[in-house]
Design an enzyme around this catalytic site. Structure first.
Site, PDB file in Angstrom:
ATOM      1  N   ASP A   8     -26.211 -31.077  14.913  1.00  0.00           N
ATOM      2  CA  ASP A   8     -24.982 -31.379  14.184  1.00  0.00           C
ATOM      3  C   ASP A   8     -25.287 -32.648  13.367  1.00  0.00           C
ATOM      4  O   ASP A   8     -26.254 -33.366  13.675  1.00  0.00           O
ATOM      5  CB  ASP A   8     -23.850 -31.608  15.188  1.00  0.00           C
ATOM      6  CG  ASP A   8     -22.597 -32.103  14.522  1.00  0.00           C
ATOM      7  OD1 ASP A   8     -22.176 -31.476  13.537  1.00  0.00           O
ATOM      8  OD2 ASP A   8     -22.044 -33.139  14.965  1.00  0.00           O
ATOM      9  N   ASP A  10     -22.572 -35.116  11.586  1.00  0.00           N
ATOM     10  CA  ASP A  10     -21.633 -36.228  11.763  1.00  0.00           C
ATOM     11  C   ASP A  10     -21.492 -36.549  13.255  1.00  0.00           C
ATOM     12  O   ASP A  10     -21.073 -35.698  14.038  1.00  0.00           O
ATOM     13  CB  ASP A  10     -20.256 -35.838  11.189  1.00  0.00           C
ATOM     14  CG  ASP A  10     -20.321 -35.557   9.688  1.00  0.00           C
ATOM     15  OD1 ASP A  10     -21.090 -36.218   8.987  1.00  0.00           O
ATOM     16  OD2 ASP A  10     -19.584 -34.659   9.225  1.00  0.00           O
ATOM     17  N   GLY A  45     -15.750 -32.586  14.412  1.00  0.00           N
ATOM     18  CA  GLY A  45     -16.462 -31.299  14.470  1.00  0.00           C
ATOM     19  C   GLY A  45     -15.752 -30.134  13.819  1.00  0.00           C
ATOM     20  O   GLY A  45     -16.353 -29.084  13.618  1.00  0.00           O
ATOM     21  N   ARG A  48     -12.761 -28.951   7.338  1.00  0.00           N
ATOM     22  CA  ARG A  48     -11.766 -29.684   6.531  1.00  0.00           C
ATOM     23  C   ARG A  48     -10.405 -28.981   6.560  1.00  0.00           C
ATOM     24  O   ARG A  48      -9.369 -29.607   6.734  1.00  0.00           O
ATOM     25  CB  ARG A  48     -12.277 -29.791   5.094  1.00  0.00           C
ATOM     26  CG  ARG A  48     -11.545 -30.808   4.266  1.00  0.00           C
ATOM     27  CD  ARG A  48     -12.076 -30.803   2.837  1.00  0.00           C
ATOM     28  NE  ARG A  48     -13.531 -30.822   2.800  1.00  0.00           N
ATOM     29  CZ  ARG A  48     -14.263 -30.371   1.785  1.00  0.00           C
ATOM     30  NH1 ARG A  48     -13.672 -29.886   0.704  1.00  0.00           N
ATOM     31  NH2 ARG A  48     -15.578 -30.412   1.827  1.00  0.00           N
ATOM     32  N   SER A 115     -19.815 -29.562   7.895  1.00  0.00           N
ATOM     33  CA  SER A 115     -19.479 -30.245   6.646  1.00  0.00           C
ATOM     34  C   SER A 115     -20.025 -29.555   5.403  1.00  0.00           C
ATOM     35  O   SER A 115     -21.182 -29.139   5.359  1.00  0.00           O
ATOM     36  CB  SER A 115     -20.015 -31.681   6.685  1.00  0.00           C
ATOM     37  OG  SER A 115     -19.803 -32.303   5.435  1.00  0.00           O
ATOM     38  N   LYS A 116     -19.181 -29.492   4.387  1.00  0.00           N
ATOM     39  CA  LYS A 116     -19.626 -28.970   3.096  1.00  0.00           C
ATOM     40  C   LYS A 116     -20.330 -30.063   2.289  1.00  0.00           C
ATOM     41  O   LYS A 116     -20.815 -29.818   1.202  1.00  0.00           O
ATOM     42  CB  LYS A 116     -18.424 -28.419   2.310  1.00  0.00           C
ATOM     43  CG  LYS A 116     -17.830 -27.187   2.990  1.00  0.00           C
ATOM     44  CD  LYS A 116     -16.800 -26.480   2.156  1.00  0.00           C
ATOM     45  CE  LYS A 116     -16.455 -25.144   2.825  1.00  0.00           C
ATOM     46  NZ  LYS A 116     -15.379 -24.416   2.178  1.00  0.00           N
ATOM     47  N   ASN A 117     -20.335 -31.264   2.827  1.00  0.00           N
ATOM     48  CA  ASN A 117     -21.000 -32.391   2.159  1.00  0.00           C
ATOM     49  C   ASN A 117     -22.311 -32.764   2.838  1.00  0.00           C
ATOM     50  O   ASN A 117     -22.866 -33.841   2.565  1.00  0.00           O
ATOM     51  CB  ASN A 117     -20.073 -33.609   2.168  1.00  0.00           C
ATOM     52  CG  ASN A 117     -18.805 -33.359   1.370  1.00  0.00           C
ATOM     53  OD1 ASN A 117     -18.868 -33.115   0.172  1.00  0.00           O
ATOM     54  ND2 ASN A 117     -17.660 -33.382   2.027  1.00  0.00           N
ATOM     55  N   ASP A 169     -21.911 -33.707  19.145  1.00  0.00           N
ATOM     56  CA  ASP A 169     -21.065 -34.780  19.676  1.00  0.00           C
ATOM     57  C   ASP A 169     -19.613 -34.340  19.846  1.00  0.00           C
ATOM     58  O   ASP A 169     -18.795 -35.123  20.314  1.00  0.00           O
ATOM     59  CB  ASP A 169     -21.087 -36.001  18.742  1.00  0.00           C
ATOM     60  CG  ASP A 169     -20.354 -35.695  17.448  1.00  0.00           C
ATOM     61  OD1 ASP A 169     -20.695 -34.684  16.795  1.00  0.00           O
ATOM     62  OD2 ASP A 169     -19.421 -36.443  17.090  1.00  0.00           O
TER      63      ASP A 169
HETATM   64  C1  BG6 Z   1     -17.717 -32.318  10.575  1.00  0.00           C
HETATM   65  C2  BG6 Z   1     -16.860 -33.521  10.936  1.00  0.00           C
HETATM   66  O1  BG6 Z   1     -19.056 -32.636  10.698  1.00  0.00           O
HETATM   67  O2  BG6 Z   1     -17.444 -31.901   9.251  1.00  0.00           O
HETATM   68  C3  BG6 Z   1     -15.386 -33.189  10.720  1.00  0.00           C
HETATM   69  O3  BG6 Z   1     -17.067 -33.865  12.292  1.00  0.00           O
HETATM   70  C4  BG6 Z   1     -15.180 -32.699   9.287  1.00  0.00           C
HETATM   71  O4  BG6 Z   1     -14.605 -34.320  10.993  1.00  0.00           O
HETATM   72  C5  BG6 Z   1     -16.102 -31.520   9.007  1.00  0.00           C
HETATM   73  O5  BG6 Z   1     -13.833 -32.309   9.110  1.00  0.00           O
HETATM   74  C6  BG6 Z   1     -15.957 -30.988   7.588  1.00  0.00           C
HETATM   75  O6  BG6 Z   1     -16.468 -31.929   6.683  1.00  0.00           O
HETATM   76  P1  BG6 Z   1     -16.351 -31.839   5.095  1.00  0.00           P
HETATM   77  O7  BG6 Z   1     -17.364 -32.837   4.628  1.00  0.00           O
HETATM   78  O8  BG6 Z   1     -16.706 -30.443   4.706  1.00  0.00           O
HETATM   79  O9  BG6 Z   1     -14.952 -32.185   4.752  1.00  0.00           O
HETATM   80 MG    MG Z   2     -20.260 -33.980  14.902  1.00  0.00          MG
END
Ligand code: BG6
Ligand code: MG
Length: 219
Positions: A8, A10, A45, A48, A115-117, A169
């Protein structure tokens, strides 16, 4: 035999929870919604879109789908801007050392993030080269606690789940790893990741030596 590791992002490789918090808080303050650190913890986790729904439920708000998407986009704009502050100094202690060690020992390594980022975060950390496969929020439609992102990553690595260890996590992340029949390592307190096969308080304790000692019959 363990041949692959899926991480993972974040909360395992770097701690973006504070940046997510600041971005949701900015949106919530603009909107007059209640949002605090305790509620932010519930978003660990999850995707969004699932996150904004948790915030709306907490505030007893119901909105049409378009407004939900617009608000989630607004939060993401705040969040993406803040990602520019991440540098190579922002690995969680122990994370870079573990990734380096895994590469030097020839293990396959994948990212399995909601995450998409994720690609942007990896780039800021200069961590992209540690990963053979990047599975992120754009790779699958069903997010954690569904096992899909980890199954995607293991399939791309060419390994079945029983040959992979997932590092997570989040409570829902460990649920996802367990649902996919992966071996799981939880990073954080027992209340959150006590259902992992093995748990460490932080990434600093989760060395390859410790992980191998726990899963010894699998190495
Ligand atoms: C996860 C985070 O890794 O990514 C979450 O723990 C978050 O808190 C999720 O909402 C989506 O992230 P993003 O960057 O696509 O908004
Ligand atoms: Mg995480």
């Amino acid at each position: 035999m363990i041949k692959g590791f899926i991480f993972d992002l974040d909360g395992v490789i770097t701690d973006t929870a504070e940046l997510h918090y600041a971005a949701w808080k900015e949106l919530a303050d603009d909107m007059g919604w209640e949002f605090d650190r305790e509620l932010n913890e519930k978003l660990r986790g999850i995707s969004r879109m699932d996150s904004i729904k948790v915030i709306m439920d907490y505030n007893n708000i119901s909105l049409d789908e378009k407004s939900i998407v617009d608000f989630a986009t607004k939060k993401n704009d705040f969040y993406v801007k803040s990602l520019n502050s991440i540098t190579q100094e922002d690995y969680l202690p122990g994370a870079r050392e573990l990734l380096t060690h895994l590469r030097s020992e020839g293990f396959s390594v994948a990212l399995g993030s909601a995450s998409k980022n994720a690609e942007k975060v990896l780039k800021q950390l200069n961590a992209t080269h540690y990963f053979d496969v990047i599975g992120d929020g754009n790779s699958v439609t069903k997010s954690k606690p569904a096992p899909d992102i980890f199954l995607y990553a293991s399939e791309k690595l060419g390994l079945p789940p029983e040959n992979c260890i997932v590092f997570e996590d989040a409570e829902k992340g460990i649920d996802a790893a367990n649902a996919g029949k992966f071996h799981s390592v939880g990073i954080g307190p027992a209340e959150r990741v006590g259902h992992a096969d093995v748990r460490f308080d932080t990434m600093k304790e989760a060395t390859l030596f410790e992980v191998k000692s726990y899963f010894k019959e699998l190495f």
